[in-house]
Write a protein that holds these residues in place. Sequence first.
Motif, mmCIF file in Angstrom:
data_model
loop_
_atom_site.group_PDB
_atom_site.id
_atom_site.type_symbol
_atom_site.label_atom_id
_atom_site.label_comp_id
_atom_site.label_asym_id
_atom_site.label_seq_id
_atom_site.Cartn_x
_atom_site.Cartn_y
_atom_site.Cartn_z
ATOM 1 N N ASN A 123 -9.881 -4.298 -9.527
ATOM 2 C CA ASN A 123 -10.704 -3.113 -9.729
ATOM 3 C C ASN A 123 -12.073 -3.521 -10.210
ATOM 4 O O ASN A 123 -12.212 -4.469 -11.001
ATOM 5 C CB ASN A 123 -10.046 -2.182 -10.759
ATOM 6 N N SER A 169 -3.722 -4.882 -8.599
ATOM 7 C CA SER A 169 -4.861 -4.621 -7.711
ATOM 8 C C SER A 169 -6.088 -5.214 -8.389
ATOM 9 O O SER A 169 -6.052 -5.529 -9.573
ATOM 10 C CB SER A 169 -5.068 -3.114 -7.544
ATOM 11 N N THR A 190 2.113 -2.174 -13.328
ATOM 12 C CA THR A 190 3.047 -2.066 -12.202
ATOM 13 C C THR A 190 4.265 -2.962 -12.366
ATOM 14 O O THR A 190 5.378 -2.582 -12.017
ATOM 15 C CB THR A 190 2.308 -2.412 -10.888
ATOM 16 N N ASP A 239 -4.846 2.833 -17.125
ATOM 17 C CA ASP A 239 -5.115 1.431 -17.469
ATOM 18 C C ASP A 239 -6.584 1.043 -17.295
ATOM 19 O O ASP A 239 -7.135 0.288 -18.102
ATOM 20 C CB ASP A 239 -4.191 0.471 -16.692
ATOM 21 N N ASN A 240 -7.238 1.604 -16.259
ATOM 22 C CA ASN A 240 -8.638 1.207 -16.053
ATOM 23 C C ASN A 240 -9.586 1.816 -17.095
ATOM 24 O O ASN A 240 -10.387 1.072 -17.681
ATOM 25 C CB ASN A 240 -9.075 1.528 -14.618
ATOM 26 N N PHE A 284 -14.249 8.463 -12.294
ATOM 27 C CA PHE A 284 -13.333 8.881 -13.361
ATOM 28 C C PHE A 284 -14.175 9.204 -14.602
ATOM 29 O O PHE A 284 -15.397 9.182 -14.564
ATOM 30 C CB PHE A 284 -12.339 7.755 -13.692
ATOM 31 N N CYS A 322 -11.046 0.459 -6.164
ATOM 32 C CA CYS A 322 -9.769 -0.242 -6.297
ATOM 33 C C CYS A 322 -9.485 -1.004 -4.993
ATOM 34 O O CYS A 322 -9.573 -0.428 -3.910
ATOM 35 C CB CYS A 322 -8.670 0.788 -6.560
ATOM 36 N N LEU A 350 -15.488 3.664 -10.048
ATOM 37 C CA LEU A 350 -14.504 2.581 -9.853
ATOM 38 C C LEU A 350 -14.163 2.423 -8.374
ATOM 39 O O LEU A 350 -14.094 3.404 -7.642
ATOM 40 C CB LEU A 350 -13.233 2.916 -10.632
ATOM 41 N N TRP A 358 0.772 4.500 -7.739
ATOM 42 C CA TRP A 358 -0.568 4.300 -7.173
ATOM 43 C C TRP A 358 -0.517 3.461 -5.898
ATOM 44 O O TRP A 358 -1.461 3.473 -5.114
ATOM 45 C CB TRP A 358 -1.477 3.616 -8.205
ATOM 46 N N GLN A 380 -0.497 2.571 -15.561
ATOM 47 C CA GLN A 380 -0.995 2.591 -14.190
ATOM 48 C C GLN A 380 -1.390 4.024 -13.865
ATOM 49 O O GLN A 380 -0.687 4.977 -14.225
ATOM 50 C CB GLN A 380 0.084 2.083 -13.257
ATOM 51 N N GLN A 381 -2.526 4.182 -13.184
ATOM 52 C CA GLN A 381 -3.039 5.530 -12.922
ATOM 53 C C GLN A 381 -2.325 6.188 -11.740
ATOM 54 O O GLN A 381 -1.653 5.509 -10.965
ATOM 55 C CB GLN A 381 -4.535 5.448 -12.619
ATOM 56 N N HIS A 382 -2.494 7.480 -11.623
ATOM 57 C CA HIS A 382 -2.177 8.311 -10.442
ATOM 58 C C HIS A 382 -0.700 8.671 -10.225
ATOM 59 O O HIS A 382 -0.409 9.692 -9.612
ATOM 60 C CB HIS A 382 -2.713 7.674 -9.142
ATOM 61 N N ARG A 396 -3.092 7.910 -2.868
ATOM 62 C CA ARG A 396 -2.260 7.528 -4.021
ATOM 63 C C ARG A 396 -2.396 8.477 -5.213
ATOM 64 O O ARG A 396 -1.799 8.243 -6.250
ATOM 65 C CB ARG A 396 -2.598 6.109 -4.459
HETATM 66 C C1 XUL Z 1 -6.944 2.564 -9.781
HETATM 67 C C2 XUL Z 1 -5.598 2.195 -9.306
HETATM 68 C C3 XUL Z 1 -4.884 1.031 -9.913
HETATM 69 C C4 XUL Z 1 -3.795 1.521 -10.850
HETATM 70 C C5 XUL Z 1 -2.798 0.422 -11.194
HETATM 71 O O1 XUL Z 1 -7.473 3.679 -9.135
HETATM 72 O O2 XUL Z 1 -5.040 2.824 -8.449
HETATM 73 O O3 XUL Z 1 -5.744 0.163 -10.559
HETATM 74 O O4 XUL Z 1 -4.336 2.092 -11.988
HETATM 75 O O5 XUL Z 1 -3.228 -0.451 -12.098
#
Ligand code: XUL
Length: 528
Positions: free
Chosen positions: A298, A296, A11, A273-274, A317, A329, A327, A132, A92-94, A165
Amino acid sequence: MPKFLGIDCCTQRMSALVLDTDSRQIVATANVEYSDLRGPKESQDGIIPSDNALVKHSDPLMWVDALDTLLGRLQDSGFRMREIVAISGSAQQHGTVYLSKQFLSPGWLKQDAESLSDCVRPMLSRQESPTWMDSSTFDECRAIDEALGGEEKVREKSGSSATERFAAAQIRQFAHTAPEQYADTAVIHLVSSFLCSLLTGTSTSIECCDAAGMNLMNLQILDWDADLIQATAPELQKRLPEITPSSHKVGTLHPYFQRYGLGPIPVVAWTGDNPSSLIGTGCWKPGAFVVSLGTSDNFFTASDKFITNPNGNGHLFLNPAGRYMPLNCFKNGSCARDFICRNFKLSWHEFDRDAFELTTPGNNGNIMLPYFTDEITPQVMNVGPVYEGNSLFKSFKDAAAIVRALVEAQAMTMRLHTRWFNQKVKTLIVTGFGSDSAGVCQVLADVFGVSVERLLNNDSAAQGAAMRAAHAVNPELSWGRLTKFFCEPDTRRTVNPVKQNVEIYKELIHKYAELEKSITGVDYTEDD
Ligand code: XUL
């Protein structure tokens, strides 16, 4: 000696790391803070300021510029870039990036272009990318639930309830509020597949583990789900790239990157990233649990089973090494820790060490709910921390007590909301830039009642990307070998639980759950 480059786009910054699989070492690193960049729209920590606190968009050109700058810095570090034999990344996801039809035809990236952003700028059909952190899509989520016949139906298919998100809600909002721009959009990428596309100079496919965070993929068939697509936006199917397996080589590095000394090497699909951290911490087999303290926080693990949380908090996931990855968050992670540092003018050292020395576990009964911004787990839209305790604490003056209250709350909420994983936690691997804190790690060890281990390298997402690149081009570099090479815990920094403190938190967590219930109105202790 083979070297593998991994990049992570998070981010607030982008980082790179090169692994040497012969010497089993990290041989080069580079970083770019987005705040260092000139050019992209004024951004606060990578996010474009907005009057609506729920809207959190980024400028996609900021990521594009960061990629150019990052590779330039890696080269300037004196590292021999020609030795890199494959590249992959994570992001970063989403978040979603919207591009016009030109992006689908090869030739838009020119070897002698001034910069990557010069080539990308004319192809953006939407100037901003929802990230996200965006939670402005509550209504879109409810519409998707309704179209599918209930939130559990969305979860059964995609592994997550319709989530604010996630890509589907973002796309639905865009298609409804900006139909003309949506009509001009020929392809929608995740941040990961967008950046991967820049490396090859073609629109690449979306990697399956990151696709699992879109509310659009069916986790049983590992492909786009017709009902979810239908519920999201008109003619969406033709705007989505194909889904590809995690170890897929999506193409060859474009000659544009010769300027950084890189040759025509394979580009391996980028993931989220996760999922990348799951590999980069070596926790890709069920039994090991990761706490990633980034922007965040996680909490995740590997799982052989398709499991979802009946109360809707949490996601399933996919694991780049195969099967699943549950997971949760917690959005307030470092946003809340940084807020307290700023508010009390505390250095990280004062936060991390002094605050824990000045207070005792359980904090004399002073507890807090850690919501400095809206929260994902559990869903809380009203912002503002909630306190319970003595008056000094309530008046928000005792910095050390506030620090401890925050860190204890963050650990307790994590424990409370991840019980649906239904696996016994034996050890926690803590990673991310917050993992340097001995104070935070001690509270985690005491709240979970298990040892906390840390690795030598805490940029586990970039490390996971480099490991994925290595595994994809040389299957002899199995996950087991790569884990042995790069993910040994740094035993000097292991933090063990203190029995007496574990007992304190066993009691306190009930009080915490009560306080949480008074705000959310939901008793998550019953079904978590
Ligand atoms: C996981 C999430 C965040 C983003 C930003 O679902 O929304 O961890 O991946 O790192």
